[in-house]
Design a protein around this motif. Structure first.
Motif, PDB file in Angstrom:
ATOM      1  N   LEU A   1      26.267  42.479  37.402  1.00  0.00           N
ATOM      2  CA  LEU A   1      25.131  42.498  38.324  1.00  0.00           C
ATOM      3  C   LEU A   1      25.057  43.862  39.018  1.00  0.00           C
ATOM      4  N   PRO A   2      24.365  44.841  38.413  1.00  0.00           N
ATOM      5  CA  PRO A   2      24.323  46.180  39.009  1.00  0.00           C
ATOM      6  C   PRO A   2      23.686  46.196  40.398  1.00  0.00           C
ATOM      7  N   GLU A   3      22.699  45.327  40.636  1.00  0.00           N
ATOM      8  CA  GLU A   3      22.010  45.313  41.927  1.00  0.00           C
ATOM      9  C   GLU A   3      22.884  44.779  43.062  1.00  0.00           C
ATOM     10  N   GLU A   4      23.962  44.070  42.711  1.00  0.00           N
ATOM     11  CA  GLU A   4      24.894  43.520  43.708  1.00  0.00           C
ATOM     12  C   GLU A   4      26.193  44.318  43.786  1.00  0.00           C
ATOM     13  N   SER A   5      26.289  45.378  42.980  1.00  0.00           N
ATOM     14  CA  SER A   5      27.515  46.167  42.896  1.00  0.00           C
ATOM     15  C   SER A   5      27.363  47.500  43.620  1.00  0.00           C
ATOM     16  N   GLU A   6      28.480  48.031  44.053  1.00  0.00           N
ATOM     17  CA  GLU A   6      28.530  49.358  44.668  1.00  0.00           C
ATOM     18  C   GLU A   6      29.725  50.108  44.078  1.00  0.00           C
TER      19      GLU A   6
ATOM     20  N   GLY B   1      30.560  53.145  43.923  1.00  0.00           N
ATOM     21  CA  GLY B   1      31.127  54.156  44.804  1.00  0.00           C
ATOM     22  C   GLY B   1      32.077  53.581  45.842  1.00  0.00           C
ATOM     23  N   HIS B   2      31.957  52.285  46.095  1.00  0.00           N
ATOM     24  CA  HIS B   2      32.841  51.592  47.036  1.00  0.00           C
ATOM     25  C   HIS B   2      33.790  50.623  46.321  1.00  0.00           C
ATOM     26  N   HIS B   3      33.925  50.803  45.010  1.00  0.00           N
ATOM     27  CA  HIS B   3      34.824  49.971  44.189  1.00  0.00           C
ATOM     28  C   HIS B   3      34.484  48.483  44.301  1.00  0.00           C
ATOM     29  N   GLN B   4      33.203  48.183  44.197  1.00  0.00           N
ATOM     30  CA  GLN B   4      32.750  46.793  44.210  1.00  0.00           C
ATOM     31  C   GLN B   4      31.883  46.548  42.977  1.00  0.00           C
ATOM     32  N   PHE B   5      32.412  45.775  42.055  1.00  0.00           N
ATOM     33  CA  PHE B   5      31.716  45.438  40.817  1.00  0.00           C
ATOM     34  C   PHE B   5      31.532  43.926  40.812  1.00  0.00           C
ATOM     35  N   THR B   6      30.277  43.497  40.755  1.00  0.00           N
ATOM     36  CA  THR B   6      29.951  42.080  40.893  1.00  0.00           C
ATOM     37  C   THR B   6      29.484  41.520  39.552  1.00  0.00           C
ATOM     38  N   PHE B   7      29.976  40.346  39.229  1.00  0.00           N
ATOM     39  CA  PHE B   7      29.668  39.688  37.962  1.00  0.00           C
ATOM     40  C   PHE B   7      29.216  38.258  38.224  1.00  0.00           C
ATOM     41  N   ALA B   8      28.202  37.831  37.483  1.00  0.00           N
ATOM     42  CA  ALA B   8      27.812  36.417  37.472  1.00  0.00           C
ATOM     43  C   ALA B   8      28.453  35.793  36.239  1.00  0.00           C
ATOM     44  N   TYR B   9      28.805  34.527  36.364  1.00  0.00           N
ATOM     45  CA  TYR B   9      29.288  33.806  35.183  1.00  0.00           C
ATOM     46  C   TYR B   9      28.660  32.417  35.208  1.00  0.00           C
ATOM     47  N   THR B  10      28.244  31.993  34.034  1.00  0.00           N
ATOM     48  CA  THR B  10      27.663  30.664  33.876  1.00  0.00           C
ATOM     49  C   THR B  10      28.623  29.837  33.042  1.00  0.00           C
ATOM     50  N   ILE B  11      29.000  28.708  33.592  1.00  0.00           N
ATOM     51  CA  ILE B  11      29.962  27.814  32.956  1.00  0.00           C
ATOM     52  C   ILE B  11      29.234  26.539  32.523  1.00  0.00           C
ATOM     53  N   THR B  12      29.497  26.127  31.295  1.00  0.00           N
ATOM     54  CA  THR B  12      29.033  24.826  30.815  1.00  0.00           C
ATOM     55  C   THR B  12      30.274  23.980  30.548  1.00  0.00           C
TER      56      THR B  12
ATOM     57  N   THR C   1      37.273  47.109  40.049  1.00  0.00           N
ATOM     58  CA  THR C   1      37.182  47.970  38.871  1.00  0.00           C
ATOM     59  C   THR C   1      36.053  47.459  37.975  1.00  0.00           C
ATOM     60  N   PRO C   2      35.540  48.312  37.067  1.00  0.00           N
ATOM     61  CA  PRO C   2      34.430  47.869  36.219  1.00  0.00           C
ATOM     62  C   PRO C   2      34.833  46.900  35.110  1.00  0.00           C
ATOM     63  N   VAL C   3      36.128  46.654  34.943  1.00  0.00           N
ATOM     64  CA  VAL C   3      36.621  45.739  33.921  1.00  0.00           C
ATOM     65  C   VAL C   3      37.668  44.830  34.543  1.00  0.00           C
ATOM     66  N   GLY C   4      37.662  43.572  34.132  1.00  0.00           N
ATOM     67  CA  GLY C   4      38.665  42.625  34.590  1.00  0.00           C
ATOM     68  C   GLY C   4      38.630  41.380  33.741  1.00  0.00           C
ATOM     69  N   THR C   5      39.360  40.359  34.184  1.00  0.00           N
ATOM     70  CA  THR C   5      39.378  39.082  33.476  1.00  0.00           C
ATOM     71  C   THR C   5      39.383  37.940  34.477  1.00  0.00           C
ATOM     72  N   MET C   6      38.965  36.775  34.000  1.00  0.00           N
ATOM     73  CA  MET C   6      39.051  35.535  34.761  1.00  0.00           C
ATOM     74  C   MET C   6      39.615  34.456  33.849  1.00  0.00           C
ATOM     75  N   ARG C   7      40.391  33.571  34.437  1.00  0.00           N
ATOM     76  CA  ARG C   7      40.876  32.387  33.739  1.00  0.00           C
ATOM     77  C   ARG C   7      41.212  31.356  34.804  1.00  0.00           C
ATOM     78  N   GLY C   8      41.414  30.125  34.377  1.00  0.00           N
ATOM     79  CA  GLY C   8      41.751  29.128  35.373  1.00  0.00           C
ATOM     80  C   GLY C   8      41.836  27.740  34.801  1.00  0.00           C
ATOM     81  N   GLU C   9      41.654  26.759  35.690  1.00  0.00           N
ATOM     82  CA  GLU C   9      41.654  25.365  35.260  1.00  0.00           C
ATOM     83  C   GLU C   9      40.855  24.509  36.236  1.00  0.00           C
ATOM     84  N   TYR C  10      40.352  23.427  35.677  1.00  0.00           N
ATOM     85  CA  TYR C  10      39.715  22.386  36.480  1.00  0.00           C
ATOM     86  C   TYR C  10      40.678  21.210  36.522  1.00  0.00           C
ATOM     87  N   PHE C  11      40.709  20.547  37.664  1.00  0.00           N
ATOM     88  CA  PHE C  11      41.518  19.339  37.821  1.00  0.00           C
ATOM     89  C   PHE C  11      40.544  18.169  37.870  1.00  0.00           C
TER      90      PHE C  11
END
Length: 124
Positions: A15-20, A22-33, A89-99
């Motif tokens: 989401l470039p419009e939600e990221s900054e 220059g301030h090390h803020q990179f925002t991502f949307a994720y859609t989960i099904t 950072t401009p790159v990362g990962t997500m993982r997790g679990e649902y209970f």
């Protein structure tokens, strides 16, 4: 087929419009099904996320439900939602679990496979 089973698919978007950058803020949307591919009605009770940026900074998030919901899913039914994450950072990962909790009282976990968070021009 497992009696207690959800299948999770993920789509992510920078989401470039939600990221900054220059301030090390990179925002991502994720859609989960989330689809109940098991044989029993079950409810998603809570979640646990591990979000890691490319500098190995880790955020852990725990909470009830997803986006304010604790959906009940009949066999074959699905629930879709969109949320977001911010990393330094401009790159990362997500993982997790649902209970989850099946209607017969059985508790089970659903692993959310690791997926990449990638901003613009970060993969070649």
């Amino acid at each position: 087929m497992n009696q207690y089973e959800f299948t999770v698919t993920v789509r992510q978007q920078y989401l470039p419009e939600e990221s900054e950058p220059g301030h090390h803020q990179f925002t991502f949307a994720y859609t989960i099904t989330i689809r109940n591919t098991g044989e029993t009605l079950a409810q998603l009770i809570s979640r646990h996320w591990i979000i890691t940026d490319s500098d190995d900074r880790v955020q852990e998030i725990n909470g009830l439900g997803v986006i304010g919901h604790q959906p009940f899913l009949k066999p074959g039914a699905q629930f879709e939602y969109t949320s977001w994450a911010m990393i330094a950072t401009p790159v990362g990962t997500m993982r997790g679990e649902y209970f989850c909790l099946a209607e017969d009282g059985t508790r089970f976990e659903v692993l959310i496979p690791e997926f990449a968070l990638t901003g613009p021009r970060t993969l070649h």
